[in-house]
Design a protein around this motif. Structure first.
Motif, mmCIF file in Angstrom:
data_model
loop_
_atom_site.group_PDB
_atom_site.id
_atom_site.type_symbol
_atom_site.label_atom_id
_atom_site.label_comp_id
_atom_site.label_asym_id
_atom_site.label_seq_id
_atom_site.Cartn_x
_atom_site.Cartn_y
_atom_site.Cartn_z
ATOM 1 N N PRO A 62 0.805 -1.231 0.000
ATOM 2 C CA PRO A 62 0.000 0.000 0.000
ATOM 3 C C PRO A 62 0.839 1.282 0.000
ATOM 4 N N ASP A 66 0.105 3.334 -3.328
ATOM 5 C CA ASP A 66 -0.619 4.603 -3.229
ATOM 6 C C ASP A 66 0.176 5.739 -3.857
ATOM 7 N N ASN A 70 -1.116 7.844 -7.042
ATOM 8 C CA ASN A 70 -1.186 9.294 -6.831
ATOM 9 C C ASN A 70 -0.338 10.015 -7.882
#
Lengths: 301, 416
Positions: A62, A66, A70
């Protein structure tokens, strides 16, 4: 030797330098990148082969995943702001320059002037320009438009778009020149015929000039797409590899740089292998769009 | 004409000979650093031949120092290099066998304090650099800004916050934070807060995993920041201001205080270019511990073929003579001698470090920074979020804890 064989031989010989150069400087490094993406390496010392673990980390852990999504999402926004301003403002300015209006050459020079400037100089100047103590904020507060200075680069809501506009301002001259050269290639007889048939200036632009501009638009789109997904000069120069505020200016280039060389906040756990994996994933992400656009252009030709 | 020719030939021969002699007289050690402020000191040492038969040639790279070192180490350069403090930084050079244990040389480190040695020690417990100077990070305040409003140096946290309130009422930003700079957030701001609020036990225990980031000791430090933020005692756009903007505002007096290293109060600080009459006071968080640490150490390349000269330099660096020169030229207290210096700033820093230094430094601990996301990275991200008003103290502490738990750091089993 028959003509057909001779022609094939000539064609092959002509292709050889290009193929050799491409192989040396593109294909072999690409193979190297494939290998590098499968090792854990800090840039010094022993490389540890980890198979596909770097890809697994980037896509499934994660923390890294992420950041990847992003950065990709923000890169898409960055791209659309740049390409939007190029196609709308750049085309508008190129059209204005194509008319035989007074001061045309001066404007042409002015529009192209920022393009040869070094990105570092442009980044520094524009950073000063939009600073909370800078001239833009002084003007905005002085004229009573805003009560307090706007933190253009200090707010997650404005920083990315501000950087994209820096990029657009710097390279607008490139888009204008490409579009302008396409406009100048429009056949005059067609335009004259349209005017004789009663078309006004807008109608002539829409039905005669725009179709001719399409290949130039595709070319600009592909070049800019490849550039903004692979480079991150403005973000790195102004916001640093941490891509603040709060990662709101992070794009694929900054994420890759931070992974390979470390951020300014922590530069100890670097991994060139994971950076290579991010580079390959970036290529995979933008390749379909780039290929589709290029093929469309070829078909049109 | 003949005489002129003869004279010229003689002169040329003499110059060549003397140049050649100069080259062969000293062993030149290539030394990489990121610190331009140390150049004058080493020029002085070389010019006065203070290390017999050795010239230390500094090669300064202020940006991306690690990349230069990484690339050049592959061709066995340099001979010496400045090493940043802490096991996390040392680890990649240790793994690549390009940093020598100091025990390989005849260098006595007994005079150095625990804080200095900890900063030079790798994750394997071996000392890899000779600590050179000590830094102190604390609250730096603009004396004029405080005196103008009848405020003397706060002695308690209550007095500090009362001073904040007075300053804010008078239109001055009480505490300026430059949260755009991630390195400042994690290695300056957060570590000073920890020393000031969390105390010795927690800082020692958090490194071993016996204490957690969600403990009140740490959360209280973050709650103080949250309180300062909510009361309007921090600058309005902390993420817009970088390190330079923070120092500019304090120098100008539009902001009264900042958390920074004493290097900003030294003679080479650009703050004095902004305001030549600036006077900066130094204090730790009132009622808390001071945060002193070794700024850097001098490390050696074990593969260099100039090991004798390297040993001479390391032996010189541990002398009182060098410590005195370092204080005079660089303006920082030494790591190994209690010097008698006139400079009030250096004397204050040395006293605070000697009498009141915090027991441990989480930022330098390998246990918290061995994997990603590291403690340093998490703090840079999450504390910036807190300062900017995007998170509260509890969620900030929890985010740091969760990030570390994600890779199973030393306290993962104990801290949820």
């Amino acid at each position: 030797m028959s003509y057909a064989i001779r022609e094939r031989l000539e064609r092959t010989l002509l292709l050889v330098p290009g193929v050799v150069l491409y192989g040396l400087f593109n294909f072999i490094p690409l193979l190297g990148l494939l290998y590098l993406s499968q090792v854990r390496w800090r840039g010094i010392g022993e490389m540890h082969y980890v198979g596909l673990d770097n890809f697994r980390q980037v896509l499934l852990n994660p923390y890294f995943r992420d950041q990847l999504f992003n950065a990709f999402f923000q890169n898409v926004i960055f791209f659309f702001v740049v390409i939007g301003s190029f196609l709308i403002i750049g085309t508008g300015l190129a059209l204005l320059l194509s008319f035989r209006t007074w001061g045309r050459k001066t404007y042409q020079t002015l529009f192209f002037l920022p393009y040869p400037l070094a990105a570092a100089a442009v980044a520094f100047l524009l950073d000063l320009f939009v600073n909370t103590r800078g001239p833009l904020n002084a003007a905005l507060t002085g004229l009573g438009i805003t009560e307090a200075p706007i933190p253009f680069l200090g707010s997650e809501d404005t920083a990315l778009v501000t950087l994209a506009l820096f990029y657009s301002w710097h390279r607008m001259g490139f888009a204008i020149m490409l579009v302008l050269s396409a406009i100048l290639a429009v056949r005059n007889d067609l335009l004259e015929a349209a005017i004789l048939d009663g078309a006004n200036r807008l109608q002539a632009i829409r039905h005669i000039v725009m179709p001719v501009l399409a290949p130039a638009f595709v070319l600009i789109t592909v070049i800019i797409m490849v550039d903004v997904f692979n480079n991150a000069d403005y973000t790195l120069l102004i916001m640093g590899p941490e891509a603040g505020p709060l990662r709101s200016t992070d794009v694929m280039g900054t994420y890759l740089f931070r992974t390979a060389f470390g951020g300014s906040a922590a530069s100890v756990n670097t991994n060139f292998g994971m950076a290579a994996a991010i580079g390959l994933l970036t290529a995979i992400m933008i390749m379909p769009a780039a290929i589709i656009l290029a093929l469309r252009n070829l078909r049109r030709d | 004409m003949k005489h002129i020719k003869g004279t010229l030939a003689g002169l040329t021969a003499a110059i060549t000979l003397s140049a050649g002699t100069a080259v062969y007289a000293d062993t030149v050690l290539n030394t990489y650093t990121w610190r331009p402020q140390d150049e004058a000191l080493w020029t002085y040492i070389n010019d006065n031949n203070l290390i017999d038969g050795v010239t230390v040639r500094l090669d300064t790279t202020t940006e991306d120092f690690e990349s230069k070192l990484r690339v050049d180490m592959q061709s066995n350069r340099p001979d010496l290099f400045f090493a940043k403090a802490g096991a996390p930084w040392l680890s990649s050079w240790m793994d690549a066998d390009v940093i020598a244990p100091i025990s390989d040389y005849d260098v006595d480190l007994d005079m150095f304090g625990a804080a200095a040695i900890t900063g030079s020690t790798g994750s394997d417990g071996v000392v890899y650099s000779v600590p050179v100077g000590m830094e102190l990070q604390a609250i730096l305040y603009n004396r004029a800004a405080l005196e103008q409003h009848g405020i003397s140096e706060p002695q308690t946290l209550a007095e500090l916050e009362a001073a904040f309130a007075t300053l804010e009422e008078n239109g001055i930003v009480p505490m300026h934070v430059g949260a755009r700079a991630g390195w400042w957030v994690n290695q300056v701001f957060n570590e000073v807060l920890i020393a000031g609020f969390a105390g010795d036990d927690w800082t020692r225990d958090v490194i071993t995993g016996d204490a957690c980031f969600t403990d009140d000791a740490y959360v209280d430090a973050l709650r103080a920041v949250e309180r300062w933020r909510d009361n309007g005692w921090l600058n309005p756009n902390p993420l817009a201001d970088d390190y330079g903007a923070m120092r500019t505002d304090v120098a100008l007096g539009t902001s009264a205080m900042m958390i920074d290293g004493i290097w900003s109060a030294g003679p080479a600080s650009p703050m004095f270019d902004i305001e030549p009459d600036l006077e900066l006071g130094i204090m730790p968080i009132p009622e808390g511990r001071a945060y002193g640490f070794p700024d850097f150490g001098l490390a050696a390349n074990p593969n260099s073929n100039k090991q004798d000269a390297i040993e001479k330099v390391l032996q010189f660096v541990i002398t009182e003579e060098f410590a005195q020169l370092y204080a005079e030229h660089v303006g920082l207290p030494a790591a190994n001698y209690d010097l008698n210096v006139d400079d009030e700033r250096i004397a204050t820093a040395a006293r605070l470090i000697a009498e009141n230094n915090v027991a441990a430094n989480p930022f330098f601990s390998y246990e918290l920074n061995a994997d990603e996301p590291s403690y340093a990275q998490l703090v840079a991200d999450e504390v910036a979020r807190l300062v900017a008003g995007r998170a509260d103290a509890e969620s900030t502490a929890q985010a740091i804890q969760n990030g570390l738990n994600g890779w199973g750091y030393v306290g993962a089993d104990h801290c949820s």
